[in-house]
Design a protein around this motif. Structure first.
Motif, PDB file in Angstrom:
ATOM      1  N   ARG A   1       0.830  -1.204   0.000  1.00  0.00           N
ATOM      2  CA  ARG A   1       0.000   0.000   0.000  1.00  0.00           C
ATOM      3  C   ARG A   1       0.866   1.257   0.000  1.00  0.00           C
ATOM      4  NH1 ARG A   1      -5.359  -0.872   3.594  1.00  0.00           N
ATOM      5  NH2 ARG A   1      -5.803  -3.015   2.962  1.00  0.00           N
ATOM      6  N   ASN A   2       0.264   2.349  -0.444  1.00  0.00           N
ATOM      7  CA  ASN A   2       0.888   3.672  -0.354  1.00  0.00           C
ATOM      8  C   ASN A   2       2.305   3.697  -0.917  1.00  0.00           C
ATOM      9  OD1 ASN A   2      -1.397   4.797   1.126  1.00  0.00           O
ATOM     10  ND2 ASN A   2      -0.666   3.566   2.838  1.00  0.00           N
ATOM     11  N   ALA A   3       2.476   3.225  -2.127  1.00  0.00           N
ATOM     12  CA  ALA A   3       3.805   3.229  -2.753  1.00  0.00           C
ATOM     13  C   ALA A   3       4.347   4.655  -2.791  1.00  0.00           C
ATOM     14  CB  ALA A   3       3.737   2.654  -4.157  1.00  0.00           C
ATOM     15  N   HIS A   4       5.603   4.793  -2.462  1.00  0.00           N
ATOM     16  CA  HIS A   4       6.255   6.106  -2.445  1.00  0.00           C
ATOM     17  C   HIS A   4       6.182   6.734  -3.832  1.00  0.00           C
ATOM     18  CE1 HIS A   4       9.358   9.157  -1.935  1.00  0.00           C
ATOM     19  NE2 HIS A   4       9.314   8.933  -0.628  1.00  0.00           N
ATOM     20  N   ARG A   5       5.938   8.041  -3.884  1.00  0.00           N
ATOM     21  CA  ARG A   5       5.781   8.742  -5.166  1.00  0.00           C
ATOM     22  C   ARG A   5       7.005   8.593  -6.059  1.00  0.00           C
ATOM     23  NH1 ARG A   5       6.514  12.293  -1.177  1.00  0.00           N
ATOM     24  NH2 ARG A   5       8.226  13.793  -1.314  1.00  0.00           N
ATOM     25  N   GLU A   6       8.206   8.481  -5.483  1.00  0.00           N
ATOM     26  CA  GLU A   6       9.403   8.305  -6.308  1.00  0.00           C
ATOM     27  C   GLU A   6       9.408   6.935  -6.990  1.00  0.00           C
ATOM     28  OE1 GLU A   6      13.251   9.556  -4.907  1.00  0.00           O
ATOM     29  OE2 GLU A   6      12.330  10.929  -3.456  1.00  0.00           O
ATOM     30  N   LEU A   7       8.840   5.938  -6.333  1.00  0.00           N
ATOM     31  CA  LEU A   7       8.742   4.607  -6.949  1.00  0.00           C
ATOM     32  C   LEU A   7       7.734   4.617  -8.085  1.00  0.00           C
ATOM     33  CD1 LEU A   7       8.829   2.283  -3.806  1.00  0.00           C
ATOM     34  CD2 LEU A   7      10.701   2.822  -5.379  1.00  0.00           C
ATOM     35  N   THR A   8       6.584   5.246  -7.864  1.00  0.00           N
ATOM     36  CA  THR A   8       5.581   5.277  -8.933  1.00  0.00           C
ATOM     37  C   THR A   8       6.062   6.134 -10.093  1.00  0.00           C
ATOM     38  OG1 THR A   8       4.354   7.070  -7.849  1.00  0.00           O
ATOM     39  CG2 THR A   8       3.648   4.826  -7.377  1.00  0.00           C
ATOM     40  N   ALA A   9       6.851   7.158  -9.804  1.00  0.00           N
ATOM     41  CA  ALA A   9       7.363   8.023 -10.874  1.00  0.00           C
ATOM     42  C   ALA A   9       8.360   7.281 -11.756  1.00  0.00           C
ATOM     43  CB  ALA A   9       8.018   9.274 -10.276  1.00  0.00           C
ATOM     44  N   MET A  10       9.161   6.384 -11.187  1.00  0.00           N
ATOM     45  CA  MET A  10      10.174   5.691 -11.986  1.00  0.00           C
ATOM     46  C   MET A  10       9.660   4.378 -12.574  1.00  0.00           C
ATOM     47  SD  MET A  10      12.914   4.362  -9.046  1.00  0.00           S
ATOM     48  CE  MET A  10      14.201   3.983 -10.223  1.00  0.00           C
ATOM     49  N   ALA A  11       8.460   3.948 -12.167  1.00  0.00           N
ATOM     50  CA  ALA A  11       7.916   2.666 -12.619  1.00  0.00           C
ATOM     51  C   ALA A  11       7.463   2.718 -14.074  1.00  0.00           C
ATOM     52  CB  ALA A  11       6.745   2.255 -11.738  1.00  0.00           C
ATOM     53  N   ASP A  12       7.581   1.573 -14.752  1.00  0.00           N
ATOM     54  CA  ASP A  12       7.047   1.422 -16.112  1.00  0.00           C
ATOM     55  C   ASP A  12       5.549   1.171 -16.082  1.00  0.00           C
ATOM     56  OD1 ASP A  12       9.548   1.384 -17.839  1.00  0.00           O
ATOM     57  OD2 ASP A  12      10.035  -0.122 -16.325  1.00  0.00           O
ATOM     58  N   THR A  13       5.105   0.389 -15.089  1.00  0.00           N
ATOM     59  CA  THR A  13       3.693   0.044 -14.948  1.00  0.00           C
ATOM     60  C   THR A  13       3.310   0.186 -13.483  1.00  0.00           C
ATOM     61  OG1 THR A  13       3.793  -1.525 -16.796  1.00  0.00           O
ATOM     62  CG2 THR A  13       1.963  -1.787 -15.257  1.00  0.00           C
ATOM     63  N   VAL A  14       2.230   0.892 -13.223  1.00  0.00           N
ATOM     64  CA  VAL A  14       1.701   1.021 -11.862  1.00  0.00           C
ATOM     65  C   VAL A  14       0.258   0.526 -11.887  1.00  0.00           C
ATOM     66  CG1 VAL A  14       1.154   2.575  -9.952  1.00  0.00           C
ATOM     67  CG2 VAL A  14       3.160   3.034 -11.407  1.00  0.00           C
ATOM     68  N   THR A  15      -0.029  -0.451 -11.049  1.00  0.00           N
ATOM     69  CA  THR A  15      -1.390  -0.963 -10.921  1.00  0.00           C
ATOM     70  C   THR A  15      -1.866  -0.692  -9.508  1.00  0.00           C
ATOM     71  OG1 THR A  15      -0.977  -2.713 -12.533  1.00  0.00           O
ATOM     72  CG2 THR A  15      -2.858  -3.010 -11.058  1.00  0.00           C
ATOM     73  N   GLU A  16      -3.013  -0.026  -9.394  1.00  0.00           N
ATOM     74  CA  GLU A  16      -3.571   0.260  -8.079  1.00  0.00           C
ATOM     75  C   GLU A  16      -4.776  -0.636  -7.845  1.00  0.00           C
ATOM     76  OE1 GLU A  16      -5.089   3.969  -5.303  1.00  0.00           O
ATOM     77  OE2 GLU A  16      -4.122   4.360  -7.224  1.00  0.00           O
ATOM     78  N   MET A  17      -4.651  -1.507  -6.843  1.00  0.00           N
ATOM     79  CA  MET A  17      -5.760  -2.378  -6.460  1.00  0.00           C
ATOM     80  C   MET A  17      -6.713  -1.563  -5.576  1.00  0.00           C
ATOM     81  SD  MET A  17      -4.569  -5.222  -7.745  1.00  0.00           S
ATOM     82  CE  MET A  17      -3.129  -6.279  -7.960  1.00  0.00           C
ATOM     83  N   GLN A  18      -7.962  -1.489  -5.968  1.00  0.00           N
ATOM     84  CA  GLN A  18      -8.934  -0.696  -5.225  1.00  0.00           C
ATOM     85  C   GLN A  18      -9.890  -1.621  -4.488  1.00  0.00           C
ATOM     86  OE1 GLN A  18     -11.152   2.076  -7.606  1.00  0.00           O
ATOM     87  NE2 GLN A  18     -12.586   2.540  -5.971  1.00  0.00           N
ATOM     88  N   GLU A  19     -10.009  -1.411  -3.183  1.00  0.00           N
ATOM     89  CA  GLU A  19     -10.938  -2.220  -2.405  1.00  0.00           C
ATOM     90  C   GLU A  19     -12.356  -1.683  -2.548  1.00  0.00           C
ATOM     91  OE1 GLU A  19     -11.879  -2.775   2.248  1.00  0.00           O
ATOM     92  OE2 GLU A  19      -9.831  -3.310   1.661  1.00  0.00           O
ATOM     93  N   VAL A  20     -13.248  -2.547  -2.970  1.00  0.00           N
ATOM     94  CA  VAL A  20     -14.662  -2.224  -3.005  1.00  0.00           C
ATOM     95  C   VAL A  20     -15.341  -2.828  -1.778  1.00  0.00           C
ATOM     96  CG1 VAL A  20     -16.825  -2.508  -4.296  1.00  0.00           C
ATOM     97  CG2 VAL A  20     -14.673  -2.067  -5.519  1.00  0.00           C
ATOM     98  N   ARG A  21     -14.976  -4.071  -1.477  1.00  0.00           N
ATOM     99  CA  ARG A  21     -15.484  -4.767  -0.293  1.00  0.00           C
ATOM    100  C   ARG A  21     -14.465  -5.847   0.068  1.00  0.00           C
ATOM    101  NH1 ARG A  21     -19.844  -6.597  -2.406  1.00  0.00           N
ATOM    102  NH2 ARG A  21     -21.085  -4.779  -1.857  1.00  0.00           N
ATOM    103  N   HIS A  22     -14.266  -6.067   1.358  1.00  0.00           N
ATOM    104  CA  HIS A  22     -13.359  -7.130   1.793  1.00  0.00           C
ATOM    105  C   HIS A  22     -14.045  -7.929   2.891  1.00  0.00           C
ATOM    106  CE1 HIS A  22      -9.884  -9.383   2.969  1.00  0.00           C
ATOM    107  NE2 HIS A  22      -9.070  -8.699   2.186  1.00  0.00           N
ATOM    108  N   ALA A  23     -14.092  -9.230   2.719  1.00  0.00           N
ATOM    109  CA  ALA A  23     -14.798 -10.105   3.661  1.00  0.00           C
ATOM    110  C   ALA A  23     -14.279  -9.954   5.090  1.00  0.00           C
ATOM    111  CB  ALA A  23     -14.670 -11.560   3.202  1.00  0.00           C
TER     112      ALA A  23
END
Length: 199
Positions: free
Chosen positions: A164-186
């Motif tokens: 969670r909460n990947a550092h902005r410098e990591l997302t800036a240098m990444a080729d692909t960023v996927t954000e998993m969004q929670e809608v509901r969790h059991a």
């Protein structure tokens, strides 16, 4: 052919043309930096899926688990005997259980040394830094240390960062960023994590 079938065929032809064009434009070959982040479930699971894929082709893979290492992990149990897989585990497990900053920082640095070795090895095709985002958030690791190691890694090596909460410098240098969004969790409804499904 009906009008609907004709429209469908035309739409698929346009789509194929766009896809073919993008495939033709993708000429660069190199390792990638992938970030799986967000508050939804499935970040580590997705990383292990890619580990399985790489091992399936006979590539060498390194996995460094910073948080969940002492917890049961069905993927790790299934794959650990593969001679092309190396797993390094942070000895303390969940940091919120230990509640000892000094010990957690020391354990983090010990396992990070293993990660740095993997990141410097041109023979390792894929490195997974599982839950490393927490190490940065809690201040156990310095972001400059991590980004430097990522920037210096072999050109053919792919790295997956999860948490969670990947550092902005990591997302800036990444080729692909996927954000998993929670809608509901059991779990939030009182349902226990299930062996073979959640871990």
């Amino acid at each position: 052919m009906s009008d609907r079938d004709t429209r469908h065929q035309q739409a698929m032809q346009k789509l194929k043309s766009r896809v073919d064009e993008k495939v033709a434009e993708a000429t660069e070959q190199r390792g990638l930096l992938l970030v799986f982040t967000g508050n939804g479930k499935g970040k580590t699971t997705a990383a292990w899926g890619t580990v399985t894929r790489a091992l399936g082709y006979g590539y060498r893979v390194g996995v460094v688990q910073f948080i969940k290492g002492l917890w049961e992990c069905g993927e790790r149990e299934r794959l650990v005997e593969d001679p092309n897989l190396e797993v390094a585990i942070m000895a303390t497990g969940f940091t919120w259980d230990t509640q000892n900053r000094e010990a957690d920082t020391r354990a983090c640095h010990e396992v990070w040394a293993e990660a740095e070795r993997m990141l410097a090895d041109p023979g390792v095709y894929l490195v997974v830094l599982d839950e490393i985002t927490y190490m940065l958030k809690f201040g156990y690791l310095d972001i400059a240390t991590v980004t430097r190691a990522l920037a210096k890694r072999p050109a053919e090596q792919t790295v997956i960062i999860t948490g969670r909460n990947a550092h902005r410098e990591l997302t800036a240098m990444a080729d692909t960023v996927t954000e998993m969004q929670e809608v509901r969790h059991a779990f939030n409804s009182g349902v226990q994590a299930r062996r073979g499904i959640d871990y």
